[in-house]
Design an enzyme around this catalytic site. Structure first.
Site, short mmCIF file in Angstrom:
data_model
loop_
_atom_site.label_atom_id
_atom_site.label_comp_id
_atom_site.label_asym_id
_atom_site.label_seq_id
_atom_site.Cartn_x
_atom_site.Cartn_y
_atom_site.Cartn_z
CG ASP A 295 -0.44 1.53 -1.32
OD1 ASP A 295 -1.26 2.10 -2.06
OD2 ASP A 295 0.72 1.28 -1.67
CE1 TYR A 379 5.43 -2.39 -7.30
CE2 TYR A 379 4.58 -0.21 -7.82
CZ TYR A 379 5.62 -1.12 -7.80
OH TYR A 379 6.84 -0.75 -8.29
NI NI Z 1 8.20 -0.04 -7.18
#
Ligand code: NI
Length: 629
Positions: A295, A379
């Site tokens: 990320d 996320y």
């Molecule tokens: Ni996770």
């Protein structure tokens, strides 16, 4: 007062919009910013440590990576905003160096590319899915044995069905189907239509009151009041609180960075950041074996940092800092309230009620919090750095948001809702801790408990000892945590002793959870080798900043830490940098659906012999509240 009003002339001050403009103008003037060229990366290029510590004159430099969307060519450049000139520019060789990160302009075109591909439309048709209802996500491709992909800019895309505008598509994965996309040619390389799997119909709409159910009505408000205001001061990016003194920075790759952290005038950490993270997935299915997201290095996730809201994200007397980054076109983009700074009560700091003297003393702990939160795809990650009154430094990472979903039943995932699977995965972070414990010259010792066999000198077998092992070279300093012997790593200054004659030090206390679980022969093992050990120590080199290399996207592997430590430099009494891997292994639970309660991971830096006694004896008794005796 705004940040601009208090800004000081310091080399580590935060980026301003004027500086982003200056960099863009310099690059335009140099002919490097043509119509199809985009900024794939932009960050302050901090001066070498020696220059900062020596107070060298300020030269504000910025590193940009320029990507020509039309040709796929890219350049790594450094610009001096102070001098108004290009300092360096060099073209990337993607098969060797890797690709620039994936940028917004590419997110925007992915659905159009897919919807122009007959094989994709046919696969959707076979499943009875309307193409207009499909949200596609461009996911970093990794490097696998597809010789045709070498040197080309590729992503792999999954589709998710969105039933209406407010419908969260993560609930409806179109499993058994993946497309490999060439971002430069804007074409689909191949569509892999492995199996037709029913699209789960469960709702992922955690924000819908009907899905939430009637609100819990027994919770009374909690208000934090600080009648005399906050106890910290902010001048430019310099923050002083209690005996702590430090600077705060921000860039799109690492997010929040902390600089020149000192306690009572004594340096502890020169620079602290999370320099990389990777989320490797465990499902070997032919459509998702490649799922591994860096990320930081592949997506520059702090570009998407939230503007934090008082009362929701942070409670108390808050001081926010804005962060300035650059958009794809090199224009300044200000993220309002990107960084939250505040104090928190943290329970009891120290306490004793004495049987002999009748003394009863209690002091309350507080911590100073520096945080930011960023969503990246499904996320959301929060990064919370804490400084405590007793000299402790802590990083807590909060993981929340929505688990990545699939639909085909698998032994490598959990069914989290009817027909909805969530594959197992890990979230592995690399903290870069450039230490300066009472000065630049430091050494690292591994400290652990040793059981002592019963016998001479230990006749009743109760003994256990402490073993200290100096890690003298980089090859010795690739270490794993071991909770069974309470292993920790102490950064000591061999030139400075405390009043007891012990070298002053700070200990890195790891959580010691699992490092990378993928096989040693896997592609991700080579590309994220940093994540295979809890600790690496390197000798400081200004150029060594990202543990999986500078260009992680489609990097074939071996870059960063494994390449640097091949030199096997001495780290004994040198300027050392610790690289600490920590994180969680996530076997998703039904309770993680439809939105996941925060999961925590992190580490602690604790003074060990840095002080001569409890450094928080001088914390006064609480006043004005309910504690009086
Ligand atoms: Ni996770």
């Amino acid at each position: 007062m705004t940040l601009a009003e208090t800004r000081t002339d310091h080399p580590l001050e935060m980026t301003t919009a004027e500086e982003v403009d200056a960099v863009r103008e310099v690059l335009t003037g140099a002919g490097l910013l043509t119509e199809t060229v985009r900024f794939a990366f932009f960050a302050p290029e901090e001066p070498p440590k020696a220059d900062v510590l020596a107070g060298a004159s300020v030269d504000r430099r910025f590193r940009t990576v320029l990507l020509d969307l039309a040709t796929g060519r890219s350049w790594d450049t450094v610009v001096s905003a102070t001098a108004g000139e290009v300092v360096s520019s060099c073209e990337l060789d993607p098969p060797v160096d890797g690709q620039p990160p994936i940028i917004d302009s590419e997110f925007e075109v992915i659905e159009d590319i897919l919807n122009a591909e007959p094989a994709w439309l046919e696969a959707l048709g076979k499943r009875g899915i309307e193409p207009a209802s499909v949200r596609a996500v461009p996911l970093s491709a990794g490097v696998y044995d597809y010789p045709g992909e070498v040197g080309r800019r590729v992503v792999r895309a999954f589709g998710f069905r969105q039933d209406h505008e407010a419908d969260h598509p993560w609930a409806h994965p179109i499993d058994g189907l993946v497309a490999y996309v060439d971002l430069t040619a804007r074409t689909v390389d191949q569509v892999i239509d492995e199996a037709v799997v029913p699209v789960p119909s469960t709702s992922g709409n955690f924000d819908d009151p009907e899905v939430q159910g009637p609100p819990l009505d027994s919770l009374k408000p909690i208000s934090i009041t600080q009648p005399e205001g906050r106890s910290f001061t902010v001048e430019g990016n310099r923050v002083r609180w209690g005996k702590w003194d430090l600077r705060v920075g921000f860039n799109e790759r690492e997010g929040l960075t902390l600089h020149q952290i000192a306690f009572d005038g004594r340096p502890v950490v020169y620079r602290a950041s999370v320099a990389e993270m990777v989320v490797p997935y465990a499902d070997p299915s032919p459509v998702r074996f490649w799922q591994n997201y860096f990320d930081c290095g592949e997506y520059m996730f702090a570009r998407y940092a939230d503007s934090l809201q008082l009362g929701c994200d942070c409670l108390g007397d808050i001081h926010y800092l804005d962060a300035v980054i650059a958009d794809d076109f090199g224009r300044p983009k200000t993220i309002r309230n990107a960084i939250c700074m505040h104090e928190e009560d943290y329970g009891v700091l120290w306490k004793h009620s004495d049987i002999f003297t009748g003394s009863a003393e209690t002091r309350r702990q507080r911590r100073m919090v520096f945080s930011f939160f960023t969503p990246i795809g499904n996320y959301d990650y929060g990064f919370y750095w804490y400084l405590y009154l007793d000299g402790t430094i802590q990083l807590e990472v909060k993981a929340t948001g929505i688990v990545f979903t699939a639909a085909a039943p698998s032994e490598y995932g959990t069914e989290v809702a009817p027909g909805l699977m969530a594959p197992f995965h890990q979230h592995l972070f690399s903290a870069r801790l450039d230490m300066t414990v009472d000065g630049v010259r430091n050494a690292v010792e591994e400290v652990e408990a040793v059981r002592v066999p019963m016998g001479e000198g230990n006749p009743y077998g109760n003994a256990f000892a402490r073993r200290r092992t100096r890690l003298t070279r980089e090859s010795e300093a690739r270490r794993s945590a071991d909770g069974s012997v309470v292993r920790s790593w102490h950064v000591v200054n061999p030139d400075v002793t405390n009043a007891l004659g012990q070298p002053v030090g700070y200990a890195l206390i790891p959580e010691g959870k699992a490092t990378m679980l993928a096989d040693d022969a896997s592609s991700i093992h080579a590309r994220a080798t940093f994540a295979t050990h809890h600790l690496w120590v390197t000798r400081y080199d200004h150029a060594e900043r990202y543990p999986a290399g500078d260009f992680v996207n489609q990097n074939p592997g071996g870059a960063g830490l494994p390449a640097w430590v091949a030199a096997d430099r001495s780290i004994d009494g040198e300027d050392v940098v610790l690289w600490h891997t920590f994180g969680t292994t996530h076997f998703p639970r039904p309770e993680d659906w439809p939105v996941m309660p925060v999961d925590y991971t992190g580490f602690t830096l604790k003074p060990v012999g840095f002080f001569d006694r409890n450094p928080a004896l001088d914390v006064p008794k609480p006043t004005g509240g309910h504690c009086s005796s």
